[in-house]
Design a protein around this motif. Structure first.
Motif, PDB file in Angstrom:
ATOM      1  N   LEU A   1      22.112 -43.605 -16.135  1.00  0.00           N
ATOM      2  CA  LEU A   1      21.609 -43.821 -17.502  1.00  0.00           C
ATOM      3  C   LEU A   1      22.744 -43.823 -18.521  1.00  0.00           C
ATOM      4  O   LEU A   1      22.761 -44.638 -19.455  1.00  0.00           O
ATOM      5  N   LEU A   2      23.705 -42.924 -18.350  1.00  0.00           N
ATOM      6  CA  LEU A   2      24.847 -42.876 -19.271  1.00  0.00           C
ATOM      7  C   LEU A   2      25.689 -44.142 -19.166  1.00  0.00           C
ATOM      8  O   LEU A   2      26.164 -44.670 -20.175  1.00  0.00           O
ATOM      9  N   LEU A   3      25.887 -44.626 -17.933  1.00  0.00           N
ATOM     10  CA  LEU A   3      26.664 -45.845 -17.740  1.00  0.00           C
ATOM     11  C   LEU A   3      25.964 -47.053 -18.357  1.00  0.00           C
ATOM     12  O   LEU A   3      26.607 -47.924 -18.950  1.00  0.00           O
ATOM     13  N   PHE A   4      24.654 -47.116 -18.197  1.00  0.00           N
ATOM     14  CA  PHE A   4      23.899 -48.231 -18.782  1.00  0.00           C
ATOM     15  C   PHE A   4      23.972 -48.190 -20.302  1.00  0.00           C
ATOM     16  O   PHE A   4      24.077 -49.235 -20.961  1.00  0.00           O
ATOM     17  N   HIS A   5      23.926 -46.983 -20.861  1.00  0.00           N
ATOM     18  CA  HIS A   5      24.002 -46.856 -22.319  1.00  0.00           C
ATOM     19  C   HIS A   5      25.361 -47.277 -22.845  1.00  0.00           C
ATOM     20  O   HIS A   5      25.461 -47.878 -23.936  1.00  0.00           O
ATOM     21  N   GLN A   6      26.437 -47.001 -22.095  1.00  0.00           N
ATOM     22  CA  GLN A   6      27.783 -47.277 -22.584  1.00  0.00           C
ATOM     23  C   GLN A   6      28.304 -48.642 -22.169  1.00  0.00           C
ATOM     24  O   GLN A   6      28.993 -49.307 -22.952  1.00  0.00           O
ATOM     25  N   PHE A   7      28.000 -49.076 -20.940  1.00  0.00           N
ATOM     26  CA  PHE A   7      28.574 -50.324 -20.433  1.00  0.00           C
ATOM     27  C   PHE A   7      27.544 -51.418 -20.201  1.00  0.00           C
ATOM     28  O   PHE A   7      27.888 -52.484 -19.702  1.00  0.00           O
ATOM     29  N   SER A   8      26.289 -51.153 -20.505  1.00  0.00           N
ATOM     30  CA  SER A   8      25.210 -52.121 -20.340  1.00  0.00           C
ATOM     31  C   SER A   8      25.036 -52.502 -18.857  1.00  0.00           C
ATOM     32  O   SER A   8      25.416 -51.746 -17.971  1.00  0.00           O
ATOM     33  N   TRP A   9      24.513 -53.686 -18.604  1.00  0.00           N
ATOM     34  CA  TRP A   9      24.136 -54.067 -17.240  1.00  0.00           C
ATOM     35  C   TRP A   9      25.309 -54.179 -16.270  1.00  0.00           C
ATOM     36  O   TRP A   9      25.182 -53.763 -15.125  1.00  0.00           O
ATOM     37  N   PRO A  10      26.473 -54.745 -16.634  1.00  0.00           N
ATOM     38  CA  PRO A  10      27.566 -54.841 -15.659  1.00  0.00           C
ATOM     39  C   PRO A  10      27.971 -53.498 -15.072  1.00  0.00           C
ATOM     40  O   PRO A  10      28.211 -53.381 -13.864  1.00  0.00           O
ATOM     41  N   GLY A  11      28.042 -52.460 -15.910  1.00  0.00           N
ATOM     42  CA  GLY A  11      28.377 -51.148 -15.391  1.00  0.00           C
ATOM     43  C   GLY A  11      27.302 -50.597 -14.474  1.00  0.00           C
ATOM     44  O   GLY A  11      27.593 -50.020 -13.426  1.00  0.00           O
ATOM     45  N   LEU A  12      26.048 -50.800 -14.855  1.00  0.00           N
ATOM     46  CA  LEU A  12      24.953 -50.302 -14.028  1.00  0.00           C
ATOM     47  C   LEU A  12      24.878 -51.059 -12.707  1.00  0.00           C
ATOM     48  O   LEU A  12      24.543 -50.481 -11.668  1.00  0.00           O
ATOM     49  N   TYR A  13      25.216 -52.336 -12.730  1.00  0.00           N
ATOM     50  CA  TYR A  13      25.163 -53.154 -11.516  1.00  0.00           C
ATOM     51  C   TYR A  13      26.086 -52.595 -10.438  1.00  0.00           C
ATOM     52  O   TYR A  13      25.691 -52.403  -9.293  1.00  0.00           O
ATOM     53  N   HIS A  14      27.326 -52.321 -10.793  1.00  0.00           N
ATOM     54  CA  HIS A  14      28.275 -51.773  -9.820  1.00  0.00           C
ATOM     55  C   HIS A  14      27.877 -50.360  -9.403  1.00  0.00           C
ATOM     56  O   HIS A  14      28.056 -49.971  -8.249  1.00  0.00           O
ATOM     57  N   TYR A  15      27.353 -49.605 -10.334  1.00  0.00           N
ATOM     58  CA  TYR A  15      26.990 -48.217 -10.012  1.00  0.00           C
ATOM     59  C   TYR A  15      25.792 -48.169  -9.065  1.00  0.00           C
ATOM     60  O   TYR A  15      25.703 -47.280  -8.219  1.00  0.00           O
ATOM     61  N   ILE A  16      24.856 -49.091  -9.203  1.00  0.00           N
ATOM     62  CA  ILE A  16      23.722 -49.152  -8.285  1.00  0.00           C
ATOM     63  C   ILE A  16      24.213 -49.424  -6.862  1.00  0.00           C
ATOM     64  O   ILE A  16      23.731 -48.840  -5.890  1.00  0.00           O
ATOM     65  N   GLY A  17      25.193 -50.328  -6.732  1.00  0.00           N
ATOM     66  CA  GLY A  17      25.797 -50.557  -5.422  1.00  0.00           C
ATOM     67  C   GLY A  17      26.431 -49.303  -4.863  1.00  0.00           C
ATOM     68  O   GLY A  17      26.331 -49.018  -3.660  1.00  0.00           O
ATOM     69  N   PHE A  18      27.084 -48.539  -5.725  1.00  0.00           N
ATOM     70  CA  PHE A  18      27.678 -47.265  -5.307  1.00  0.00           C
ATOM     71  C   PHE A  18      26.601 -46.290  -4.824  1.00  0.00           C
ATOM     72  O   PHE A  18      26.769 -45.605  -3.807  1.00  0.00           O
ATOM     73  N   MET A  19      25.482 -46.208  -5.526  1.00  0.00           N
ATOM     74  CA  MET A  19      24.397 -45.299  -5.137  1.00  0.00           C
ATOM     75  C   MET A  19      23.796 -45.710  -3.788  1.00  0.00           C
ATOM     76  O   MET A  19      23.516 -44.862  -2.936  1.00  0.00           O
ATOM     77  N   ILE A  20      23.602 -47.016  -3.584  1.00  0.00           N
ATOM     78  CA  ILE A  20      23.039 -47.487  -2.320  1.00  0.00           C
ATOM     79  C   ILE A  20      23.977 -47.170  -1.164  1.00  0.00           C
ATOM     80  O   ILE A  20      23.552 -46.702  -0.095  1.00  0.00           O
ATOM     81  N   SER A  21      25.270 -47.400  -1.363  1.00  0.00           N
ATOM     82  CA  SER A  21      26.223 -47.086  -0.302  1.00  0.00           C
ATOM     83  C   SER A  21      26.302 -45.589  -0.047  1.00  0.00           C
ATOM     84  O   SER A  21      26.529 -45.160   1.091  1.00  0.00           O
ATOM     85  N   SER A  22      26.098 -44.769  -1.080  1.00  0.00           N
ATOM     86  CA  SER A  22      26.067 -43.313  -0.889  1.00  0.00           C
ATOM     87  C   SER A  22      24.889 -42.914  -0.017  1.00  0.00           C
ATOM     88  O   SER A  22      25.008 -42.035   0.853  1.00  0.00           O
ATOM     89  N   VAL A  23      23.742 -43.552  -0.242  1.00  0.00           N
ATOM     90  CA  VAL A  23      22.573 -43.283   0.592  1.00  0.00           C
ATOM     91  C   VAL A  23      22.839 -43.683   2.040  1.00  0.00           C
ATOM     92  O   VAL A  23      22.512 -42.950   2.984  1.00  0.00           O
ATOM     93  N   LEU A  24      23.462 -44.842   2.235  1.00  0.00           N
ATOM     94  CA  LEU A  24      23.777 -45.300   3.595  1.00  0.00           C
ATOM     95  C   LEU A  24      24.740 -44.339   4.291  1.00  0.00           C
ATOM     96  O   LEU A  24      24.595 -44.066   5.494  1.00  0.00           O
TER      97      LEU A  24
END
Length: 271
Positions: free
Chosen positions: A127-150
């Motif tokens: 949420l903080l990344l989306f607030h500060q960097f908008s969608w591009p920041g959230l896009y990369h971070y979502i990939g990071f979260m998915i890989s963390s789950v894997l």
């Protein structure tokens, strides 16, 4: 194999983790650590706050590599051997359920608990990344979260394998801790020692491909190599060939680390 049996066991395993507040505890740990590392990670350079998406992911990669494998191994090491010691394994197998259904039900229930706690723990930073960097920041971070789950599911699969192999909970816990030390702390040191002792004669691409034998290194390549600034920061541009920098390839390797230990656990549990 009946899907209903598997989902019933998975739901029971998940409810047990919710009931003993395991999911809440792990989510709080991830939230606190991720916020502290993401916000104060640049304190040594005299900067505070979320500097960039690249720096935030680079700061959190180390947290994930150390913490998530340990939590996954501790979560799953007694999945089967615990039932055996409590005497409930024979009771479960006396029901109209196969060993494969039991194994998959256990794994899916634990995987759901681990996934929920991981996503919830990293959600506030998202949420903080989306607030500060908008969608591009959230896009990369979502990939990071998915890989963390894997990554967590890969080590959970290894933990279930250890739980099937071991005959006692104490031995299973010892194997889980030893596995964490090996993959997180020792593996890279052994590769580096081999590279130095041979004078680099067997380095190059062979060294990079040997990193695929460690799910923690696969996670590191998957996240660090995807971003130019982070790749330069970690020095991976000179170690990892571009062929290994493809996210779909690293994702496939991570999925193999989930499937193969489960297949071995099924074979060992069946025999």
């Amino acid at each position: 194999m009946e899907l209903t049996q598997i989902l019933t066991l998975a739901a029971k395993e998940f409810r047990d983790r919710i009931r003993n507040r395991w999911v809440l505890a792990v989510a709080l740990v991830f939230t606190v650590f991720s916020l502290v590392i993401a916000y104060f990670g640049g304190a040594q350079q005299g900067q505070l706050g979320l500097r960039s998406i690249e720096f935030t992911i680079a700061s959190l990669v180390s947290l994930v590599i150390y913490l998530i494998p340990l939590i996954a191994l501790l979560l799953g090491f007694d999945a089967v051997v615990g039932e055996r010691e409590r005497g409930s394994l024979d009771l479960l197998l006396s029901l109209p359920i196969t060993r494969l259904e039991l194994l998959l039900g256990k794994f899916l229930g634990l995987a759901a608990a681990l996934t929920l706690s991981t996503l919830a723990g990293f959600g506030l930073v998202a949420l903080l990344l989306f607030h500060q960097f908008s969608w591009p920041g959230l896009y990369h971070y979502i990939g990071f979260m998915i890989s963390s789950v894997l990554l967590g599911l890969a080590f959970l699969s290894l933990a279930v394998l250890m739980s099937v192999i071991a005959r006692e909970r104490t031995r299973a816990s010892g194997l889980a801790i030893a596995m964490w030390f090996f993959f997180v702390l020792v593996f890279d040191l052994l590769l580096l020692a081999a590279l130095v002792s041979t004078g680099g004669a067997y380095g190059g691409d062979a060294f990079a491909y040997m990193l695929l034998l460690n799910p923690a290194d696969v996670f590191r390549i998957l996240n660090v190599f995807a971003l130019e600034d982070v790749r330069t920061l970690y020095g991976l541009a000179s170690i990892v060939p571009p062929a290994l920098g493809k996210p779909w390839l690293m994702g496939s390797v991570m999925l193999a680390w989930i499937v193969v230990p489960l297949a071995l656990a099924r074979w060992r549990f069946k025999s």
